[in-house]
Scaffold this motif. Structure first.
Motif, PDB file in Angstrom:
ATOM      1  N   PRO A  52      73.789  39.309 -18.904  1.00 20.64           N
ATOM      2  CA  PRO A  52      74.639  38.521 -19.875  1.00 20.64           C
ATOM      3  C   PRO A  52      75.473  37.427 -19.219  1.00 20.64           C
ATOM      4  O   PRO A  52      75.712  37.387 -17.862  1.00 20.64           O
ATOM      5  CB  PRO A  52      75.484  39.587 -20.257  1.00 20.64           C
ATOM      6  CG  PRO A  52      75.620  40.486 -18.885  1.00 20.64           C
ATOM      7  CD  PRO A  52      74.310  40.452 -18.215  1.00 20.64           C
ATOM      8  N   VAL A  53      76.211  36.429 -20.143  1.00 20.86           N
ATOM      9  CA  VAL A  53      76.926  35.501 -19.567  1.00 20.86           C
ATOM     10  C   VAL A  53      78.356  36.200 -19.362  1.00 20.86           C
ATOM     11  O   VAL A  53      79.087  36.041 -18.259  1.00 20.86           O
ATOM     12  CB  VAL A  53      77.320  34.420 -20.582  1.00 20.86           C
ATOM     13  CG1 VAL A  53      78.307  33.735 -20.365  1.00 20.86           C
ATOM     14  CG2 VAL A  53      75.831  33.829 -20.848  1.00 20.86           C
ATOM     15  N   SER A  54      78.623  37.157 -19.819  1.00 21.72           N
ATOM     16  CA  SER A  54      79.939  38.089 -19.809  1.00 21.72           C
ATOM     17  C   SER A  54      80.072  38.829 -18.450  1.00 21.72           C
ATOM     18  O   SER A  54      78.827  38.971 -18.106  1.00 21.72           O
ATOM     19  CB  SER A  54      80.304  39.142 -20.903  1.00 21.72           C
ATOM     20  OG  SER A  54      80.070  38.424 -22.133  1.00 21.72           O
ATOM     21  N   SER A  55      81.099  39.347 -18.073  1.00 27.89           N
ATOM     22  CA  SER A  55      81.308  40.326 -16.949  1.00 27.89           C
ATOM     23  C   SER A  55      80.668  41.503 -17.346  1.00 27.89           C
ATOM     24  O   SER A  55      80.915  42.070 -18.381  1.00 27.89           O
ATOM     25  CB  SER A  55      82.777  40.243 -16.471  1.00 27.89           C
ATOM     26  OG  SER A  55      82.758  41.045 -15.174  1.00 27.89           O
ATOM     27  N   LYS A  56      79.595  42.045 -16.443  1.00 28.83           N
ATOM     28  CA  LYS A  56      78.904  43.316 -16.934  1.00 28.83           C
ATOM     29  C   LYS A  56      79.630  44.446 -17.373  1.00 28.83           C
ATOM     30  O   LYS A  56      79.285  44.958 -18.307  1.00 28.83           O
ATOM     31  CB  LYS A  56      77.968  43.621 -15.833  1.00 28.83           C
ATOM     32  CG  LYS A  56      76.718  42.608 -15.667  1.00 28.83           C
ATOM     33  CD  LYS A  56      75.887  42.993 -14.359  1.00 28.83           C
ATOM     34  CE  LYS A  56      74.770  41.984 -14.336  1.00 28.83           C
ATOM     35  NZ  LYS A  56      74.339  41.808 -13.051  1.00 28.83           N
ATOM     36  N   ASN A  80      81.381  27.624 -13.789  1.00 33.01           N
ATOM     37  CA  ASN A  80      80.375  28.083 -14.757  1.00 33.01           C
ATOM     38  C   ASN A  80      80.060  29.633 -14.670  1.00 33.01           C
ATOM     39  O   ASN A  80      79.297  30.105 -15.580  1.00 33.01           O
ATOM     40  CB  ASN A  80      79.005  27.258 -14.740  1.00 33.01           C
ATOM     41  CG  ASN A  80      79.264  25.752 -15.338  1.00 33.01           C
ATOM     42  OD1 ASN A  80      79.906  25.649 -16.384  1.00 33.01           O
ATOM     43  ND2 ASN A  80      79.004  24.914 -14.593  1.00 33.01           N
ATOM     44  N   CYS A 139      69.704  32.062 -19.833  1.00 28.55           N
ATOM     45  CA  CYS A 139      68.562  31.991 -19.121  1.00 28.55           C
ATOM     46  C   CYS A 139      68.706  30.981 -18.019  1.00 28.55           C
ATOM     47  O   CYS A 139      69.634  30.149 -18.054  1.00 28.55           O
ATOM     48  CB  CYS A 139      67.484  31.755 -19.931  1.00 28.55           C
ATOM     49  SG  CYS A 139      67.134  32.627 -20.889  1.00 28.55           S
ATOM     50  N   SER A 150      76.834  41.775  -9.147  1.00 25.16           N
ATOM     51  CA  SER A 150      78.016  42.453  -9.338  1.00 25.16           C
ATOM     52  C   SER A 150      78.520  41.941 -10.784  1.00 25.16           C
ATOM     53  O   SER A 150      78.108  40.990 -11.148  1.00 25.16           O
ATOM     54  CB  SER A 150      79.099  42.411  -8.345  1.00 25.16           C
ATOM     55  OG  SER A 150      78.770  42.514  -7.159  1.00 25.16           O
ATOM     56  N   SER A 151      79.488  42.877 -11.246  1.00 23.37           N
ATOM     57  CA  SER A 151      80.107  42.314 -12.574  1.00 23.37           C
ATOM     58  C   SER A 151      81.147  41.229 -12.067  1.00 23.37           C
ATOM     59  O   SER A 151      81.632  41.331 -11.011  1.00 23.37           O
ATOM     60  CB  SER A 151      81.122  43.606 -12.943  1.00 23.37           C
ATOM     61  OG  SER A 151      81.523  43.386 -14.031  1.00 23.37           O
ATOM     62  N   LYS A 152      81.110  40.040 -12.934  1.00 23.08           N
ATOM     63  CA  LYS A 152      81.471  38.784 -12.725  1.00 23.08           C
ATOM     64  C   LYS A 152      83.150  39.163 -12.234  1.00 23.08           C
ATOM     65  O   LYS A 152      83.720  38.465 -11.252  1.00 23.08           O
ATOM     66  CB  LYS A 152      81.416  37.865 -13.456  1.00 23.08           C
ATOM     67  CG  LYS A 152      79.937  37.315 -13.583  1.00 23.08           C
ATOM     68  CD  LYS A 152      79.695  36.337 -14.787  1.00 23.08           C
ATOM     69  CE  LYS A 152      78.271  35.926 -14.648  1.00 23.08           C
ATOM     70  NZ  LYS A 152      77.605  35.353 -15.946  1.00 23.08           N
ATOM     71  N   ASP A 153      83.758  39.838 -13.142  1.00 23.70           N
ATOM     72  CA  ASP A 153      85.244  39.819 -12.879  1.00 23.70           C
ATOM     73  C   ASP A 153      85.559  40.784 -11.566  1.00 23.70           C
ATOM     74  O   ASP A 153      86.603  40.774 -11.051  1.00 23.70           O
ATOM     75  CB  ASP A 153      86.146  40.709 -14.082  1.00 23.70           C
ATOM     76  CG  ASP A 153      85.407  41.974 -14.202  1.00 23.70           C
ATOM     77  OD1 ASP A 153      84.865  42.618 -13.520  1.00 23.70           O
ATOM     78  OD2 ASP A 153      85.615  42.229 -15.339  1.00 23.70           O
ATOM     79  N   GLN A 199      82.344  44.616 -18.902  1.00 23.90           N
ATOM     80  CA  GLN A 199      82.796  44.293 -20.315  1.00 23.90           C
ATOM     81  C   GLN A 199      81.816  44.489 -21.284  1.00 23.90           C
ATOM     82  O   GLN A 199      82.192  44.374 -22.621  1.00 23.90           O
ATOM     83  CB  GLN A 199      83.652  42.971 -20.321  1.00 23.90           C
ATOM     84  CG  GLN A 199      84.848  43.057 -19.319  1.00 23.90           C
ATOM     85  CD  GLN A 199      85.487  41.534 -19.270  1.00 23.90           C
ATOM     86  OE1 GLN A 199      84.975  40.622 -19.896  1.00 23.90           O
ATOM     87  NE2 GLN A 199      86.234  41.520 -18.312  1.00 23.90           N
ATOM     88  N   ARG A 220      80.079  28.928 -22.829  1.00 31.44           N
ATOM     89  CA  ARG A 220      79.433  28.322 -21.688  1.00 31.44           C
ATOM     90  C   ARG A 220      78.649  27.154 -22.105  1.00 31.44           C
ATOM     91  O   ARG A 220      78.453  26.203 -21.393  1.00 31.44           O
ATOM     92  CB  ARG A 220      78.407  29.369 -21.225  1.00 31.44           C
ATOM     93  CG  ARG A 220      77.447  28.652 -19.740  1.00 31.44           C
ATOM     94  CD  ARG A 220      76.712  29.661 -19.204  1.00 31.44           C
ATOM     95  NE  ARG A 220      77.129  30.664 -18.203  1.00 31.44           N
ATOM     96  CZ  ARG A 220      76.585  31.419 -17.525  1.00 31.44           C
ATOM     97  NH1 ARG A 220      75.295  31.493 -17.663  1.00 31.44           N
ATOM     98  NH2 ARG A 220      77.150  32.204 -16.657  1.00 31.44           N
ATOM     99  N   VAL A 248      71.350  30.670 -23.969  1.00 28.13           N
ATOM    100  CA  VAL A 248      72.421  30.233 -22.904  1.00 28.13           C
ATOM    101  C   VAL A 248      72.241  31.412 -21.625  1.00 28.13           C
ATOM    102  O   VAL A 248      72.528  30.781 -20.346  1.00 28.13           O
ATOM    103  CB  VAL A 248      73.829  30.556 -23.615  1.00 28.13           C
ATOM    104  CG1 VAL A 248      74.907  30.235 -22.386  1.00 28.13           C
ATOM    105  CG2 VAL A 248      73.814  29.236 -24.506  1.00 28.13           C
TER     106      VAL A 248
END
Lengths: 324, 324
Positions: B122-126, A136, B87, A124-127, B128, B165, B85
């Motif tokens: 991604p590291v970000s919320s998807k 992390n 990975c 899912s989308s992290k937020d 976004q 991160r 980052v």
């Protein structure tokens, strides 16, 4: 891996103690006592048949796990497994699932990311699932952290997203279970798991023995849900030299009904050693021992000599949802 | 990996053609002609010194890459690298970075997930950064897909999240570059990369040769930005038997200034073979050849015989931001 919930059971098995069992009947407060037929009978066997699912967990987590488990599937005695959808090697095992549509593959719903050097986040989308994530942005390291922080609605969104991604990859899951037992850690999470399983018309890994170790299972289970009779899994107390004896004793003493052997297969190779560094239990050598035992002639002989027949979660799903 | 932008350069190098170079001066429309000192001079060397960065890409992508590259670092001739980052093996290489604070480690900013069986997001919320994601929720397979779909604001958010991160893991990056060259694919993305690099007071992989192959680089660069003189990297036209000759020819013909050899190190092992399946270029055997050459005595001799000195991105960062 399934850990905490099973520790009492595992410890009892390890010590040779007979584990409390509800036998062929559910507790009277479950409302299930009208289910008269045993599970072997529902599967088309005499009531006293010894049925076994040999189930490999953690598919998709690492290439080493995928490759070694596929080898064990091809050997023919490991007949079921479940897939961790958030993990990076999902596409590899999904390719196997698409090319082997009869394989008994379920989803190992994943709310933890337990290794030191090798981590993953949610589908899912992290937020939208922030209660499932550590500082992390990965899923929590342990099942207890995951369960204590998880908002059940976010857990439900995440496991539904895992099922959706699996289907998008062409996986047609035959069953659901929970990596490290996170979804069995409390009533709200277990209710979530059962609701999602029922909505998807899939059986879920529940053992009748677990009714003895929780105070909520029987109130949530309904007449159509199926619990297998027991689960046998290697615990942390067994030394390398005792591996075969642990499994041989379990097979020689197997009781009628449906037992699931929950196993963890990988090669003891560089990838797996690094992924499981500082985790001797469920580590690379630990998993290679499972590969060796469950692809061995001695395992095949133990099945034959003890009149044990293999069944799958697909068989159980057909019994639970015959109209499906 | 850096691919597309470099193909013309690589092809030229492979064919033994002298690649167009701006030598020691920037194009007159860059506003940089007042920078009189050559890059070797800014680094404290005579203007005609042959300086080399031996840079391993793709750290964090796989255990095989981490382990083999650390081995090459310890051998002493591979003296720089950059980390992916998003990975799953980030924590492993971050542990190395924390225990080796003098190592020259930058970030290999990652907007692609290019393998068939092994993917990351991604590291970000998807929700976004949806313009960065394919239909499965992973980063795109190719740099051209990534660049053509990417909203530059979302790309900026994602690379800033990757830097954040990395810092949270205790990595103190010495430089920035772009995996598969995605951030060099168009002007908006390159402006994003430069803005983020300047905000973080970090040098970024740019070669003066690239000014010849784009119509926007010179208008974006400003007097304080540093471009190294050239990049040499193995392309897809070189056969296994020609590996050493390719690098030996490049070293024997090395011109004064700062050259970066962009290399890709891993073991030819099961993990890497599965991760790079159906990709002979940048595959497991391909990367093992880089490991062998850049840890060899013949490489050491070529450096000595051709009077080549090693420098790092940390050195360039100090020249670019002396007050840092």
């Amino acid at each position: 891996m399934i850990r905490t919930v099973l520790l009492a059971v595992v410890a009892a098995i390890s010590l040779g103690i007979s584990v409390a069992s509800f036998g062929q009947a559910y507790p009277s407060n479950s409302g299930l006592q009208h289910v008269q037929r045993t599970l072997p009978e529902r599967l088309g066997y005499p009531a006293d048949t010894k049925l076994l699912i040999v189930h490999a967990d953690d598919l998709g987590m690492a290439h080493s796990i995928n490759a070694a488990t596929i080898k064990a599937f091809e050997r023919g005695l490991v007949n079921s497994g479940s897939i961790m959808v958030p993990c990076p090697w999902l596409p590899e095992i999904a390719g196997y699932a698409r090319s082997h549509p009869d394989a008994d593959l379920g989803l190992h719903l994943t709310l933890t990311s337990e290794w030191t050097f090798y981590r993953w986040g949610p589908v899912s989308s992290k937020d939208q699932v922030s209660s499932l994530l550590d500082h992390n942005g990965y899923l929590y390291l342990t099942e207890s952290e995951a369960a204590s922080h998880a908002n059940p609605k976010e857990a439900e969104a995440e496991i539904r997203a895992q099922i959706e991604r699996a289907r998008a990859f062409g996986i047609k899951p035959t069953h659901l279970d929970s990596h490290m037992g996170t979804l069995y850690q409390n009533k709200a999470l277990f209710e979530t798991l059962l609701r999602v399983a029922r909505d998807n018309r899939l059986p879920v890994r529940v053992s009748k023995e677990w009714f003895a170790s929780t105070n909520y299972l029987s109130s949530i289970f309904n007449p159509n849900d199926i619990a297998i009779d027991r689960i046998v899994t290697m615990g942390s107390g067994v030394q390398a030299g005792g591996w075969s004896k642990f499994y041989a004793d379990a097979l020689k003493g197997l009781q009628p009904g449906v037992t699931e052997m929950v196993i963890h297969i990988a090669y003891d190779d560089d990838e797996m050693r690094a992924a499981t560094i500082d985790h001797p239990d469920w580590g690379a050598a630990w998993r290679q021992r499972d590969l060796e035992f469950f692809t061995s002639d001695s395992f095949r002989r133990l099945l034959q000599e003890n009149h044990i027949k293999l069944v799958t979660w697909r068989d159980i799903g057909k019994a639970q949802y015959p109209e499906r």
